[in-house]
Scaffold this motif. Sequence first.
Motif, PDB file in Angstrom:
ATOM      1  N   SER A   1       1.550  11.828   9.631  1.00 17.59           N
ATOM      2  CA  SER A   1       0.993  12.847   8.734  1.00 17.59           C
ATOM      3  C   SER A   1       1.772  14.152   8.843  1.00 17.59           C
ATOM      4  CB  SER A   1      -0.481  13.085   9.066  1.00 17.59           C
ATOM      5  OG  SER A   1      -1.247  11.924   8.856  1.00 17.59           O
ATOM      6  N   ILE A   2       2.125  14.528  10.077  1.00 14.35           N
ATOM      7  CA  ILE A   2       2.891  15.764  10.277  1.00 14.35           C
ATOM      8  C   ILE A   2       4.304  15.612   9.704  1.00 14.35           C
ATOM      9  CG2 ILE A   2       3.911  17.278  12.019  1.00 14.35           C
ATOM     10  CD1 ILE A   2       1.476  16.751  13.776  1.00 14.35           C
ATOM     11  N   VAL A   3       4.919  14.455   9.967  1.00  9.62           N
ATOM     12  CA  VAL A   3       6.284  14.225   9.483  1.00  9.62           C
ATOM     13  C   VAL A   3       6.340  14.260   7.957  1.00  9.62           C
ATOM     14  CG1 VAL A   3       8.126  12.500   9.326  1.00  9.62           C
ATOM     15  CG2 VAL A   3       6.996  12.917  11.516  1.00  9.62           C
ATOM     16  N   SER A   4       5.294  13.758   7.301  1.00  5.28           N
ATOM     17  CA  SER A   4       5.311  13.665   5.837  1.00  5.28           C
ATOM     18  C   SER A   4       5.356  15.023   5.148  1.00  5.28           C
ATOM     19  CB  SER A   4       4.088  12.883   5.347  1.00  5.28           C
ATOM     20  OG  SER A   4       2.891  13.610   5.583  1.00  5.28           O
TER      21      SER A   4
ATOM     22  N   LEU B   1       0.830  -1.202   0.000  1.00  5.13           N
ATOM     23  CA  LEU B   1       0.000   0.000   0.000  1.00  5.13           C
ATOM     24  C   LEU B   1       0.870   1.260   0.000  1.00  5.13           C
ATOM     25  CD1 LEU B   1      -2.924  -0.909   2.438  1.00  5.13           C
ATOM     26  CD2 LEU B   1      -3.064  -0.547  -0.025  1.00  5.13           C
ATOM     27  N   ILE B   2       1.972   1.222   0.757  1.00  8.82           N
ATOM     28  CA  ILE B   2       2.898   2.355   0.755  1.00  8.82           C
ATOM     29  C   ILE B   2       3.455   2.571  -0.647  1.00  8.82           C
ATOM     30  CG2 ILE B   2       5.127   3.183   1.606  1.00  8.82           C
ATOM     31  CD1 ILE B   2       4.534   1.727   4.239  1.00  8.82           C
ATOM     32  N   ASP B   3       3.870   1.483  -1.282  1.00  8.42           N
ATOM     33  CA  ASP B   3       4.401   1.564  -2.642  1.00  8.42           C
ATOM     34  C   ASP B   3       3.347   2.095  -3.609  1.00  8.42           C
ATOM     35  OD1 ASP B   3       6.238   1.045  -4.817  1.00  8.42           O
ATOM     36  OD2 ASP B   3       4.975  -0.673  -5.298  1.00  8.42           O
TER      37      ASP B   3
ATOM     38  N   GLY C   1       5.689   2.048  11.537  1.00  9.84           N
ATOM     39  CA  GLY C   1       7.121   2.281  11.699  1.00  9.84           C
ATOM     40  C   GLY C   1       7.868   2.196  10.378  1.00  9.84           C
ATOM     41  N   LEU C   2       7.483   1.237   9.538  1.00  8.97           N
ATOM     42  CA  LEU C   2       8.120   1.119   8.222  1.00  8.97           C
ATOM     43  C   LEU C   2       7.829   2.346   7.357  1.00  8.97           C
ATOM     44  CD1 LEU C   2       7.450  -2.638   7.360  1.00  8.97           C
ATOM     45  CD2 LEU C   2       9.655  -1.580   7.853  1.00  8.97           C
ATOM     46  N   TYR C   3       6.587   2.815   7.397  1.00 12.14           N
ATOM     47  CA  TYR C   3       6.243   4.004   6.614  1.00 12.14           C
ATOM     48  C   TYR C   3       7.012   5.224   7.117  1.00 12.14           C
ATOM     49  CZ  TYR C   3       3.655   7.967   4.783  1.00 12.14           C
ATOM     50  OH  TYR C   3       3.321   9.149   4.172  1.00 12.14           O
ATOM     51  N   LEU C   4       7.119   5.350   8.441  1.00 21.16           N
ATOM     52  CA  LEU C   4       7.875   6.462   9.007  1.00 21.16           C
ATOM     53  C   LEU C   4       9.335   6.390   8.575  1.00 21.16           C
ATOM     54  CD1 LEU C   4       7.780   8.928  10.907  1.00 21.16           C
ATOM     55  CD2 LEU C   4       8.329   7.380  12.805  1.00 21.16           C
ATOM     56  N   TRP C   5       9.858   5.164   8.481  1.00 23.03           N
ATOM     57  CA  TRP C   5      11.242   4.997   8.045  1.00 23.03           C
ATOM     58  C   TRP C   5      11.422   5.443   6.597  1.00 23.03           C
ATOM     59  CZ3 TRP C   5      16.024   4.672   9.446  1.00 23.03           C
ATOM     60  CH2 TRP C   5      16.968   4.158   8.571  1.00 23.03           C
TER      61      TRP C   5
ATOM     62  N   ALA D   1       0.140   9.435   3.494  1.00 22.07           N
ATOM     63  CA  ALA D   1      -0.155   9.382   4.929  1.00 22.07           C
ATOM     64  C   ALA D   1      -1.636   9.120   5.179  1.00 22.07           C
ATOM     65  CB  ALA D   1       0.282  10.686   5.598  1.00 22.07           C
ATOM     66  N   SER D   2      -2.494   9.714   4.357  1.00 17.07           N
ATOM     67  CA  SER D   2      -3.937   9.519   4.552  1.00 17.07           C
ATOM     68  C   SER D   2      -4.350   8.089   4.245  1.00 17.07           C
ATOM     69  CB  SER D   2      -4.726  10.490   3.661  1.00 17.07           C
ATOM     70  OG  SER D   2      -4.534  10.192   2.280  1.00 17.07           O
ATOM     71  N   LEU D   3      -3.764   7.496   3.192  1.00 24.96           N
ATOM     72  CA  LEU D   3      -4.093   6.116   2.845  1.00 24.96           C
ATOM     73  C   LEU D   3      -3.588   5.150   3.916  1.00 24.96           C
ATOM     74  CD1 LEU D   3      -5.331   4.212   0.767  1.00 24.96           C
ATOM     75  CD2 LEU D   3      -3.122   4.127  -0.393  1.00 24.96           C
ATOM     76  N   ILE D   4      -2.377   5.380   4.425  1.00 23.05           N
ATOM     77  CA  ILE D   4      -1.828   4.537   5.484  1.00 23.05           C
ATOM     78  C   ILE D   4      -2.651   4.695   6.760  1.00 23.05           C
ATOM     79  CG2 ILE D   4       0.193   4.068   6.896  1.00 23.05           C
ATOM     80  CD1 ILE D   4       0.332   3.304   3.866  1.00 23.05           C
ATOM     81  N   SER D   5      -3.100   5.902   7.047  1.00 24.94           N
ATOM     82  CA  SER D   5      -3.930   6.125   8.240  1.00 24.94           C
ATOM     83  C   SER D   5      -5.248   5.375   8.130  1.00 24.94           C
ATOM     84  CB  SER D   5      -4.195   7.626   8.425  1.00 24.94           C
ATOM     85  OG  SER D   5      -2.996   8.342   8.622  1.00 24.94           O
ATOM     86  N   LEU D   6      -5.847   5.406   6.949  1.00 30.02           N
ATOM     87  CA  LEU D   6      -7.111   4.691   6.749  1.00 30.02           C
ATOM     88  C   LEU D   6      -6.909   3.189   6.897  1.00 30.02           C
ATOM     89  CD1 LEU D   6     -10.100   4.796   5.988  1.00 30.02           C
ATOM     90  CD2 LEU D   6      -9.418   4.780   3.582  1.00 30.02           C
ATOM     91  N   TYR D   7      -5.829   2.664   6.327  1.00 32.64           N
ATOM     92  CA  TYR D   7      -5.559   1.232   6.452  1.00 32.64           C
ATOM     93  C   TYR D   7      -5.278   0.857   7.912  1.00 32.64           C
ATOM     94  CZ  TYR D   7      -3.385  -3.336   5.844  1.00 32.64           C
ATOM     95  OH  TYR D   7      -3.074  -4.676   5.944  1.00 32.64           O
TER      96      TYR D   7
END
Length: 452
Positions: free
Chosen positions: A250-253, A177-179, A434-438, A270-276
């Motif tokens: 979301s803030i970091v992005s 999903l991140i990709d 954590g992976l997305y933040l990385w 960030a919005s898609l990851i938050s929804l998931y």
Amino acid sequence: MGACLALCSLASCASCLCGSAPCLLCGCCPSSNNSTITRLVFSFFLLLGTLVSVIMILPGMETELRKIPGFCQGGTTIPGIENQANCDVLVGYKSVYRMCFAMTCFFFLFAAIMIQVRSSKDPRAPIQNGFWFFKFLILVGITVGAFFIPDGTFHTVWFYFGLVGSFIFIVIQLILLIDFAHSWNKSWVEKAENGDNKCWFAGLLSFTFLHYALAITAVVLFYIYYTQPDDCTEHKVFISLNLIFCIIVSIVSILPKIQEAQPHSGLLQASLISLYTMYVTWSAMTNNPNRKCNPSLLSLVSNISTTVPSGESTTGQVQWWDAQGIVGLIIFLFCTLYASIRSSSNTQVNKLMQTEENGRSGGEGVVGEDGILRALDNEEEGVTYSYSFFHFHLCLASLYIMMTLTNWYLGYLCQTCSMPAVWVKMSSSWLGLGLYLWTLIAPFIFPDRDFS
């Protein structure tokens, strides 16, 4: 005449089903890259097994499944757990365990065989890209054998295999999903900048707003229906923590330093990851055995209480379908198909998913000496994806399907044993965040490395 044409068509498909050449697909199959077609066919095997598993738990199928030798003694109970549960309830779930066990073994077998295949010139590559009829026979054979495995501790042991495999698969889903979100954002931003068409920016803004609106709505509904003033402490912690984590990513992005190091990061991802993440949170809470903290969707819609009176047992009562299971299957379908056709330019994701960007492109088939249209072999110089890791991914997907269709219940009886499923899902959501933040901060922390 019709019969002759049918025989000719069948003959032309014979090499497609049984051939070993790397350019295996004939006129009966779409013309495309060999690597893509192979992944789609294996994914079709997985989806076919999933469909069979779904059919097995449909109401009414228990009559036929009871006829399988050893599944039901006297047609009322399961061997080894007599007088604890009705066979009509459990035989469908047992069948799902056996079917998914067969699929897991099938894909694990190919994962082991295809280790270190570097190009289509490898002697094992034709096994990966051909012999589909024989592969289907192998899968059917393993499935038939799985239904004759003695009960014993099989379901308990396989339940814990399912927990571990599903945890890893949920993380892989989030990586995909991140990709997808990064590719989506990059594509639309480039179209907007190159074409001077602000509609693409409007589309990005609209989807970002929609994702956040759905996520916020989910949080509100979670607090209303899945918490109690004097109970459900775990749910309050889960909801609050994931809400805070989603706000943080979301803030970091959109921080200036992050934007400078990672130009294509933004609120869409960030919005898609938050929804998931909110979906995974909901999915985890629906596995809580405490009915006060876990009302069924039917009870919420019809305003019917689902509280089980004291002294009454829920053993033998199984909810065949639930909303989180259906949503889980839809997301699983999307991620499986996306993994089969993806061609990402994201170096980080390619390393994680064991895929490469340098595969030969092009979707035009080639015509062989026999005049038959075949798929383009784009892996002569090197494979575009890891054969072994792809099968391992499908192996994990089989375990995830098993857990989803059986509601993550150990032995289908011990509902208090479903708490491990809650922690598996929540921990996978935290690891995914954590992976997305990385992916956001890594280019900033290590500016000399290529994270494009």
